[in-house]
Design an enzyme around this catalytic site. Structure first.
Site, PDB file in Angstrom:
ATOM      1  N   TYR A  56      36.024  36.873  42.495  1.00 42.19           N
ATOM      2  CA  TYR A  56      37.191  36.419  42.390  1.00 42.19           C
ATOM      3  C   TYR A  56      38.055  37.650  41.521  1.00 42.19           C
ATOM      4  CZ  TYR A  56      40.829  33.261  40.169  1.00 42.19           C
ATOM      5  OH  TYR A  56      41.870  32.729  39.888  1.00 42.19           O
TER       6      TYR A  56
ATOM      7  N   LYS B  70      41.371  39.452  42.767  1.00 41.41           N
ATOM      8  CA  LYS B  70      42.658  39.378  42.051  1.00 41.41           C
ATOM      9  C   LYS B  70      43.139  40.552  41.612  1.00 41.41           C
ATOM     10  CE  LYS B  70      43.453  34.925  42.175  1.00 41.41           C
ATOM     11  NZ  LYS B  70      44.616  34.419  43.325  1.00 41.41           N
TER      12      LYS B  70
END
Length: 300
Positions: free
Chosen positions: A155, A159
Site C-alpha cells: 500500500y 501510494k
C-alpha cells in the site's frame, strides 16, 4: 462552488470516501459516474444522488485494467457528453509484514491503487485533451505513501508511486490546462476502523452518532468522509485552476500541504567520497539529524 455543466468519474464510490466525494460533486452541480465492483452499492449510490436532486449513472467494474478505465470514460461521454474530472479513489488492503506478504498480496494492491490510477488517468486525459477546455485529475494518496507504515509495503509503495505520478503529470498536462493533485485523506472508513486507537471512536460515531473528539479532529486531523469531500469539490472547480502537482492533506478540522522529497542536508568532498570519509562525516554533517519515518502513533 458551482460545478454545473461539469462531468466527473469517481472510482470506488459505492461507499465510504468515494461515496462522499460523488455526493459532494453532485450537490455542487456536477453529473457523476459512480463506479464500484459491488453493483448493489453502486445502484444505491446513484439512487441517493438522484433523490437529492443530482445526476448520476453507475458503471460496475473493478479498477485497475485499461478496459475498466476506457469503460468509465465512455460511460461519462455516453451519459453526459463529456468528461471534466477524474477522481481515482478505488482501493483495497492486504496488510502483512514483509516476510509474510505474498506475491498476490503485493500485486493485488498495486493493481488496484497504482495501475488503477494510471489507467484511469491516462484514459481521462486522452478524452480531456481531445475535447479541449482543460480538466481536473484528483487522485488518492495516503500518509502511508508519504511516510511509510508498518505492515503496508504494498500500500505504501503504491501510494508513494501515485504521489510521484502526480508531480510528473503536473508538468506533462500543464499546456492542456489539466491540473493533477493528490488528496491525502485521514477519515473514519473501513480502512481505518481497524486501528486500535481509532476503533472505539469510529464505532461510537457509526453506531450512535457520537461526534469524534477534538483530540482526533484537531490533534490527529481525523474526521469523517464528509470532512474530506469539500477538498474534492474545490479541486474539481475553476477556483483551483492554479493548483497542480500538490499533495494536500485533509481530515477532521485539519487542512495541510505535504512537502515533496528534497535534499535537507548536504556535504562536499574534493575529488569525491571514500567510505571512510562518509563514516567520519555522517554523524557530524549530513546524518547529524536523520529524517523520521513511519506514521506517528495517535496521541489520544
Amino acid at each position: 462552488m458551482d460545478l454545473s455543466g461539469k462531468v466527473a468519474v469517481v472510482t470506488g464510490s459505492g461507499r465510504g470516501l468515494g461515496l462522499a466525494y460523488a455526493k459532494a460533486l453532485a450537490a455542487a452541480g456536477a453529473a457523476v459516474v459512480v463506479n464500484d465492483v459491488d453493483a448493489d452499492a453502486a445502484a444505491a449510490a446513484v439512487k441517493e444522488i438522484e433523490t437529492a436532486g443530482g445526476r448520476a449513472v453507475a458503471e460496475v467494474a473493478a479498477a485497475g485494467t485499461t478496459e475498466t478505465a476506457g469503460a468509465l470514460v465512455a460511460r461519462a461521454v455516453e451519459a453526459f457528453g463529456r468528461l471534466d474530472v477524474m477522481v481515482t479513489n478505488a482501493g483495497v488492503l492486504r496488510d502483512r509484514v514483509l516476510w509474510k506478504m505474498t506475491d498476490e498480496d503485493f500485486d493485488t494492491v498495486v493493481q488496484v491503487h497504482l495501475r488503477g490510477t494510471f489507467t484511469c488517468v491516462r484514459a481521462a486525459v486522452e478524452r480531456m485533451r481531445e475535447q479541449g477546455g482543460g480538466g481536473r485529475i484528483i487522485v488518492a494518496g495516503s500518509p502511508a505513501g508519504q511516510r511509510g507504515n508498518f505492515g503496508q509495503t504494498n500500500y505504501a509503495a503504491a501510494k508513494a508511486g501515485i504521489a510521484a505520478m502526480v508531480r510528473t503529470w503536473a508538468m506533462e498536462l500543464a499546456r492542456a490546462g489539466i491540473t493533477a493533485n493528490a488528496v491525502i485523506p485521514v477519515a473514519a472508513t473501513a480502512m481505518t476502523r481497524t486501528i486500535p486507537a481509532f476503533a472505539p471512536h469510529v464505532e461510537a460515531l457509526e453506531q450512535h452518532g457520537t461526534p469524534l473528539p477534538d483530540g482526533l479532529r484537531k490533534g490527529e486531523g481525523f474526521g469523517t468522509a464528509e470532512d474530506v469531500a469539500p477538498l474534492i469539490t474545490f479541486l474539481a472547480s475553476d477556483a483551483s485552476a492554479g493548483i497542480t502537482g500538490q499533495c494536500i492533506g485533509i481530515g477532521g478540522d485539519k487542512l495541510a500541504l505535504w512537502s515533496h522529497p528534497q535534499e535537507v542536508s548536504v556535504a562536499y568532498a574534493d575529488g569525491g567520497w571514500s567510505a571512510d570519509a562518509i563514516a567520519a562525516a555522517w554523524p557530524v554533517s549530513v546524518g547529524r539529524v536523520p529524517e523520521t519515518y513511519g506514521i506517528p502513533a495517535p496521541r489520544i
